[in-house]
Enzyme design. Structure first.
Site, mmCIF file in Angstrom:
data_model
loop_
_atom_site.group_PDB
_atom_site.id
_atom_site.type_symbol
_atom_site.label_atom_id
_atom_site.label_comp_id
_atom_site.label_asym_id
_atom_site.label_seq_id
_atom_site.Cartn_x
_atom_site.Cartn_y
_atom_site.Cartn_z
ATOM 1 N N GLU A 224 0.801 -1.258 0.034
ATOM 2 C CA GLU A 224 -0.046 0.093 0.047
ATOM 3 C C GLU A 224 0.936 1.384 -0.015
ATOM 4 O O GLU A 224 0.381 2.331 -0.649
ATOM 5 C CB GLU A 224 -0.976 0.097 1.106
ATOM 6 C CG GLU A 224 -1.815 -1.116 1.178
ATOM 7 C CD GLU A 224 -2.819 -1.123 2.428
ATOM 8 O OE1 GLU A 224 -4.121 -0.807 2.525
ATOM 9 O OE2 GLU A 224 -2.197 -1.299 3.743
ATOM 10 N N LYS B 176 -12.032 2.570 0.726
ATOM 11 C CA LYS B 176 -10.769 2.084 0.082
ATOM 12 C C LYS B 176 -11.287 1.098 -0.854
ATOM 13 O O LYS B 176 -11.769 -0.136 -0.311
ATOM 14 C CB LYS B 176 -9.824 1.446 1.094
ATOM 15 C CG LYS B 176 -8.687 1.065 0.851
ATOM 16 C CD LYS B 176 -7.669 0.508 1.847
ATOM 17 C CE LYS B 176 -7.025 1.408 2.614
ATOM 18 N NZ LYS B 176 -5.957 0.612 3.473
#
Length: 122
Positions: free
Chosen positions: A21, A100
């Site tokens: 990420e 997300k």
């Protein structure tokens, strides 16, 4: 109470706990709802009597595309507090939904999100 909604703003950022990420980044969607009184703005057609949602957009963009944090909870708090601090006389409450859409975890789901509400309570 009246509301201004900025719906499904999409940005690219590097927030997250997992190494991929932080390295690859990912999309984030943000919806912000501001509790404000819109009557004066509606009656006078005066931008100074409301919240400039272009500025709110820019603040959200700055947070999501800016300095990475581990948790989307933290990013949502930064957005909420930034808007409340920027408009102390106009915004009495705020709701931030931070999504997300593609977290790097196995499984079948549409997305993960946080939904926070903050306000000025007397």
């Amino acid at each position: 109470m009246d509301y201004i909604h900025l719906n499904d703003m999409e940005f690219y950022g590097y927030h997250g706990v997992l190494p991929e990420e932080k390295k690859l980044g990912q999309r984030f969607r943000v919806t912000v709802s501001l509790a404000v009184s819109l009557e004066d703005a509606g009656l006078t057609d005066d931008l100074e009597k409301t919240v400039n949602y272009a500025e709110v957009y820019d603040l959200c963009k700055m947070v999501i595309e800016g300095e990475p944090v581990k948790l989307i909870e933290t990013a949502a708090e930064i957005i909420a507090s930034g808007i409340l601090e920027s408009y102390p006389e106009k915004v009495s409450g705020i709701r931030v939904v931070l999504v997300k859409p593609d977290p790097p975890i196995p499984g079948h789901y549409a997305s993960v999100s946080v939904d926070i509400t903050r306000g000025r309570f007397e």
